[in-house]
Design a protein around this motif. Sequence first.
Motif, short mmCIF file in Angstrom:
data_model
loop_
_atom_site.label_atom_id
_atom_site.label_comp_id
_atom_site.label_asym_id
_atom_site.label_seq_id
_atom_site.Cartn_x
_atom_site.Cartn_y
_atom_site.Cartn_z
N LEU A 156 -4.59 5.25 22.09
CA LEU A 156 -4.25 3.87 22.45
C LEU A 156 -3.48 3.19 21.32
CD1 LEU A 156 -7.54 2.64 24.16
CD2 LEU A 156 -5.35 3.05 25.27
N LEU A 157 -3.87 3.48 20.09
CA LEU A 157 -3.22 2.83 18.95
C LEU A 157 -1.76 3.23 18.79
CD1 LEU A 157 -6.01 2.97 16.21
CD2 LEU A 157 -5.55 1.20 17.89
N LYS A 158 -1.37 4.31 19.45
CA LYS A 158 0.03 4.75 19.38
C LYS A 158 0.92 3.95 20.32
CE LYS A 158 -1.28 9.47 18.13
NZ LYS A 158 -1.30 10.89 18.57
N GLU A 159 0.31 3.23 21.26
CA GLU A 159 1.09 2.42 22.18
C GLU A 159 1.63 1.18 21.47
OE1 GLU A 159 1.93 3.03 25.32
OE2 GLU A 159 0.90 4.97 25.28
N LYS A 160 2.87 0.84 21.74
CA LYS A 160 3.52 -0.27 21.04
C LYS A 160 2.78 -1.59 21.26
CE LYS A 160 8.06 -2.35 20.27
NZ LYS A 160 8.02 -2.06 18.84
N ALA A 161 2.27 -1.78 22.47
CA ALA A 161 1.60 -3.04 22.78
C ALA A 161 0.35 -3.25 21.95
CB ALA A 161 1.25 -3.09 24.27
N PHE A 162 -0.25 -2.17 21.44
CA PHE A 162 -1.51 -2.27 20.70
C PHE A 162 -1.34 -2.12 19.19
CE2 PHE A 162 -3.17 -0.37 24.82
CZ PHE A 162 -3.51 -1.61 25.34
N SER A 181 -12.93 6.94 33.56
CA SER A 181 -12.18 7.77 34.50
C SER A 181 -10.74 7.30 34.68
CB SER A 181 -12.88 7.77 35.87
OG SER A 181 -12.93 6.46 36.41
N TYR A 182 -10.39 6.17 34.07
CA TYR A 182 -9.04 5.63 34.23
C TYR A 182 -8.03 6.50 33.48
CZ TYR A 182 -10.15 1.16 36.49
OH TYR A 182 -10.53 0.21 37.39
N SER A 183 -6.82 6.52 33.98
CA SER A 183 -5.75 7.20 33.27
C SER A 183 -5.37 6.39 32.03
CB SER A 183 -4.52 7.35 34.18
OG SER A 183 -3.97 6.07 34.47
N HIS A 184 -4.60 7.03 31.15
CA HIS A 184 -4.18 6.35 29.92
C HIS A 184 -3.39 5.09 30.24
CE1 HIS A 184 -2.92 6.01 25.73
NE2 HIS A 184 -1.68 5.81 26.17
N GLU A 185 -2.51 5.16 31.23
CA GLU A 185 -1.69 4.00 31.60
C GLU A 185 -2.56 2.87 32.16
OE1 GLU A 185 -1.11 7.13 32.48
OE2 GLU A 185 0.59 7.50 31.11
N ASP A 186 -3.51 3.22 33.01
CA ASP A 186 -4.38 2.18 33.60
C ASP A 186 -5.26 1.54 32.53
OD1 ASP A 186 -3.32 2.69 36.07
OD2 ASP A 186 -4.92 4.04 36.69
N LEU A 187 -5.71 2.35 31.59
CA LEU A 187 -6.54 1.81 30.52
C LEU A 187 -5.73 0.86 29.65
CD1 LEU A 187 -9.52 2.37 29.87
CD2 LEU A 187 -8.76 3.87 28.04
N CYS A 188 -4.49 1.20 29.39
CA CYS A 188 -3.62 0.32 28.59
C CYS A 188 -3.38 -1.01 29.31
CB CYS A 188 -2.28 1.01 28.33
SG CYS A 188 -2.39 2.41 27.20
N ALA A 189 -3.23 -0.95 30.63
CA ALA A 189 -2.99 -2.17 31.39
C ALA A 189 -4.20 -3.08 31.40
CB ALA A 189 -2.59 -1.82 32.83
N LEU A 190 -5.37 -2.50 31.22
CA LEU A 190 -6.61 -3.27 31.32
C LEU A 190 -7.06 -3.84 29.98
CD1 LEU A 190 -8.84 -4.07 33.35
CD2 LEU A 190 -9.98 -1.93 32.79
N LEU A 191 -6.74 -3.17 28.92
CA LEU A 191 -7.27 -3.52 27.59
C LEU A 191 -6.51 -4.69 26.99
CD1 LEU A 191 -9.25 -2.70 25.37
CD2 LEU A 191 -7.55 -1.08 24.55
N PRO A 192 -7.20 -5.78 26.59
CA PRO A 192 -6.52 -6.90 25.93
C PRO A 192 -5.97 -6.47 24.57
CG PRO A 192 -8.70 -7.54 26.71
CD PRO A 192 -8.63 -6.06 26.81
N PRO A 193 -4.68 -6.57 24.35
CA PRO A 193 -4.10 -6.13 23.06
C PRO A 193 -4.72 -6.83 21.86
CG PRO A 193 -2.37 -6.51 24.68
CD PRO A 193 -3.65 -7.03 25.29
N SER A 194 -5.08 -8.09 22.02
CA SER A 194 -5.61 -8.84 20.87
C SER A 194 -6.89 -8.21 20.32
CB SER A 194 -5.86 -10.29 21.27
OG SER A 194 -6.73 -10.38 22.38
#
Length: 1421
Positions: A892-898, A823-836
């Motif tokens: 998610l893969l389109k985000e620079k951090a990931f 149920s999280y937004s895309h931004e919240d999911l990005c903040a939670l997911l470990p990039p590694s």
Amino acid sequence: MAGLGGRTWRDLLAGRARKRKSAFGSGAELQEAALRLLDHHQNLNDLLLEVEDSIKPGGQGVVEHQEVSSESFIVSVLQEQASRLGVPTAILAAKNAVTNIERICQASASPSQVPLLNVDQRKRLSCLLQTVKDLLANNVFCRSLFCQEIWKMKDPPVLEAVWHLHRADIVGLGELLESNPAAPAVVEWLCSSLCGLCEQAEEPSGDAELAGRVLSDFAIVLLQNGFQQTSQLGRKLEFKKVPYICHGVLQRMLTWVLDAVGKEKQEDVSTLQAVRFWLNVFSVSLYKSAVHPDSLQQFFRHTLTEVLTYNPLLKVSDAIHMQKEWSFTRTCSLLTTLYRKLFVAFSAKELICQLQQVLETREVNWQHVLSCVSTLVVCQAEAEQLFKDLLSHLLIKAFENYDMENMITAFLIARQAALEGPAVFMPYSEWFKASFGNAGGHHGSSKKALVFLFEFLSELVPFEAAPYLKVHIMYPPFVPTKHRSILLEYITLAKTRLADLKPQGQALRDVEKALQIFENTRKIPTSVIEASIFRRPYYTSWFLPALLRPRVLPRTPDVRMAFIDSLKRADKIPSNLYSTYMQACRAMKEKMLQDESEVETRHSKEPVEQLRAELAQLRMLLVDQAKYEDVPAQIAVISDRLASVSGHSSDAIEAATLNSPIQVDVSAPGLEPCHQSVGTIWLGVVDLLLTSFCQNLIAASYFNPPDRQGPCLSLFVKMMCGHRNLLPALLGRLCQLIYHQGPSLNDAHILGLAAFVIHLSESRALIPEVEASFGMSQPVPGKVLSVSEYWNCLLVCRTEESFAFCMRFCTAAASYLMCKFSSYSHEDLCALLPPSLVKKLQYIVPRLCLEARGILCEEAKTDLIWNSLSCPSLNYKRASLCLWKQARFQELLKEKAFQLSFREWLLLELEVYPEKDILSALERQDFHYWAIYQWYLPAPSASGGCDGDLEKACGIIINTVLDSSQRLDLGSYGQSKMSVSPDILCKLQEMVLELGCRRKLLSGCVDAQRHFLFEILQERLKDRKHGSALGEQLWRQQELLLHRRILVGLPASALIMTFRKGKKTMLDCEDFFNFVNSELKNVCSRGYALSYDITAHFFRGLLNASLDCEESAEGVNDVLTACQTKCPIVLLSAALWWPRLEPVLCSQWKRLFGAPLAEELERLREWQSSASSFLSSGVVFPLSGPPWISAAFLHCTVQQQSSRGRERSALKRLGTDTEQLLVSLLFFSLLDLISAKIAPKEGVDFQTSLEWSLEILQCLEERGTSWPLLFHSAERDPRKYSVLRSAASDRHIRLLPVAFYSLTPRFHHGLLTREQTFLYVALDLYIQLLRLFVEGKDLLQSDQAGQSPDPAEHADPLEVISAARRFLLGAIPRCPAQSFGNIRPLLDTCEELDPELGATLLHFSRPAVAVELEEELDLFE
């Protein structure tokens, strides 16, 4: 009627009916006969108990349809009796009913009246009530008189009897209460009865179910009448006293509860159980639709207010001092149960508004208020933000009106909420920083506000605990510079208070340290014995009280018990103090044993067993969605048990201020209990917690997917993170499981650990950085990592097993996260997911799955089914693809951090062990081609690609290969990698060749004239800061060796560029020469020659590159001629390696050109041939070209021959014009002498080199050749020896003083007088020697010291310096006066480093001044 032999009325009638036929013709006749009989034998009270159905006589002779109604008989009897007495029948019936009730209530065998009837009483009452109901139906029963008569009984009615009357709708409780003329007496009776009911319900023989029904029915009546709404008042005007009575009863019962709460430790168990039973009144579900919702809220709101304001005796100072004891788990369970029941009726916002209103308008009981805050923040998920808002509101009001009350309220609430741990509220330190740590804080508006804040903090100081003072000092409020004195004054005051508190904290630490020592040695620590003798006041006033804190002693004596016993036997504990301690421990145990409740039973267990039991209870709650609301409270209990495991309470405040990195040794396969940061107690606890988490996850997932499991697991992990002393063991254990044991874990373990890692990342703000250590051989200290970077360290992909594990783990982690937080937004999911984790998947999935290398279609949106992840037949490759194809994952893969950049991909690929790879060599080759040429090369740089730039791709590969080789190789426990991946090197070679072809096409333009390869390498060496000088030196040496390895691995022609000059193609080696002169020569162990590989590579590249020239031989000649001045070390290297180099070059030249060798190559061959002939056959050594080149070939040829006699004679055969050649020979021999010291593996023998050097020196002396200028760094004639010095490595040049003073035994006495510069050179070299020693640079020590039989070869550095000093002290007096004329620049330095030598020089230099003066005077004659 029980007369006539005890037979009932029915028995009589039925018996008669069976014996004979009826003599009466009708029912009326029968009734008349019965009345005549009753006239003579009547007992009206017994008659009312005769309640049966209509009599139906059976047997033969029964007249059909003849029935006699018992009710009609009783009514007839009552009417007859009432007629005789002259009273209404209804009144007579009511009086007789009361008489029966009184008889029934008094028939109990109990000495005192109890609220519940026995079985016989209940049966008789049932009969009576049935009769009364019949009388009411016949309108012959007076309720009002009945109610009045009830209160006239000798003893008040039994509560159950009243309940039956109410339940049977004969007389309602309200009507009965209203009829009593003395309202206070009724309140007293009802309260007493209700208390008795609660006590009887909890007795073993009590009927808890019946008592519960009685209590619920009465509670409804009490609430309906005690808290009436305006709309209900009109319907109940007949009740005037009832509302006050009901309200009074509820109030008295609440007081009874709160009194028990206040006296919890003194009350017996039965009273506490009775009070707990009464708390069922506060269950919202009890009232359902029976009570108006507003009445219910009014009752609960009133109750909450009464609780918060009950007995407000505690002062604010008491609250500051004691609030830690009012946390959720330490608060009386009765009170927390009451709070939790009250909270059900309100939203969290309503509750906090009510709390705020009470705080603003009433005197409060701080213990109840703060325990309410704790319960709220633990049990209400929304409470954290609401409390933050309340705290902000309180601070605003405080600073608006400079109101201390609002300030203290805010601080108390913030601290209380923080006590419950970071799982439910931010640490106090974070709140304090957020509120006062910046210029925008409430205190920043004016100086008055600032003074107000510090006055408030100063007033708190005398009552403050140490952790809060430390927070205020470590994170002080923001103060403008001009008001800094206000802050400093407060800090001084706080530090003074801390100093006063220090003995207490110090005593606790000393106790813990003493217990650790005692546990390891089983002996009383010496420090404790010394303290008991020499620091007696501290020992008796602080240490012993800290040690002898009362507790429930475990069944098996633990370390603390054994230590105390040892001190007692050693007479280190006073008898009275020991007795008091034991009595207190016994009292605590007795108190626990008295309580038979489940909670207290768990408390009496061992700490770890308590924790285990609470974890099991948590699992029971997690599998039942209806009980999720109880989970936060249970987690709070687990946190408390976890704190007790270590033997003392964990202070969440102090833990929050300790942000030092957590040390984890990644290379260690196991956790050692003796590790400083990992206590023994935590090792088993961590496993227990991790096991519990995994079991909870699997159990909860059996019933619900992660997104419907609530925040339970998140709270659990946050709670663990709040225990700072647990984290080292936790992170160390995760290192073991993931890094060392990962491939051996089963799917359930992997799923549990993956979910745990996700929740740890969710709580990453609570976890300090990790200082990861990778073994003892690491070149740099442990790297400090974030939690996300730590997972990246642990999840390695090197072998088939580790690839499979990493894929399973990362798939499970990402899938769990996307299901759990769907149920999280895309931004919240990005903040939670470990990039590694995402980057690992980007690396692994395309590597192992061909499908993932294609372009995904837009419609490929596959929903991940959670159940498949825990399926025994799970195919992780299929699950990974399923996740990979999800549209949301692709977003998610389109985000620079990931995004996995080309560099990161290379680093991962370079870690792979090719021989253990999950891919075959061909599969790996295909993957590399796709990844480099199809994915990263064309990709934009914004997404980690190369923008189609081949040169940029080469730069990334080279830099990454070098970085990877410099990094620690965890698989080899700290050994750095020195090899380059053949597969990656192959792709680099392809790219470099392609770039070379492109440069030929662009020859002549500016871009084609720059050598990108050497630019990359030089850039890495610029302006690098790496800490210590030694660390920088080691890094640079290893870096250059890697540079050389890469250069050798590339096409040889890549070292040389071509350019057009007019119509001719020319060869350009400038970049290579510069790189060799500035960097590469410094990693050559021979000092004057490069290694064979790079030397041969350059010459092969030179020959290949000359193919592009119109005149190949001319191009080669030009380059080799330029080497004499621009890069002499290339020619010296050729001299050293010519025996191996010659056949290679000759063969290559023949293949390429089929013509005679180029002139300069031929000259190299001639120099080698001349040197060999000169040594072997005695022919004259021809001098052609620069003398230093001839000397180099001669020296290298000498080194390659074993016989020394021939070489000595050869020196004498050299011509008279060979002085420069001899000096050059001396230089090369001295460099070999140094090499023997610092690089013994090169095979250069020290003694042999020393003898050869001395032979050359003797030859020079015999010829009277001037050679000391060879050592002069600022020689006057740079044409002579500058070439030699420029060709040598910096390290060898620095160590020339060592070589110089190795020659002193053969220095000729005439040298001192013949060479006026000798003293200057010797003194300069001595000063260099001293500086080398003072600066800690390398001096003489070899890696194989001690293996040579000659002690002079491996002398101590101090001995070398001492020998040099002795030589100078002996030589100075023999030097001519002219020798002192040019040493003045060195005198000051010499006096500073060696005062005695400086004084000697000064003494002998004075005559020289006089001589100079005489010479000047002579000029004027």
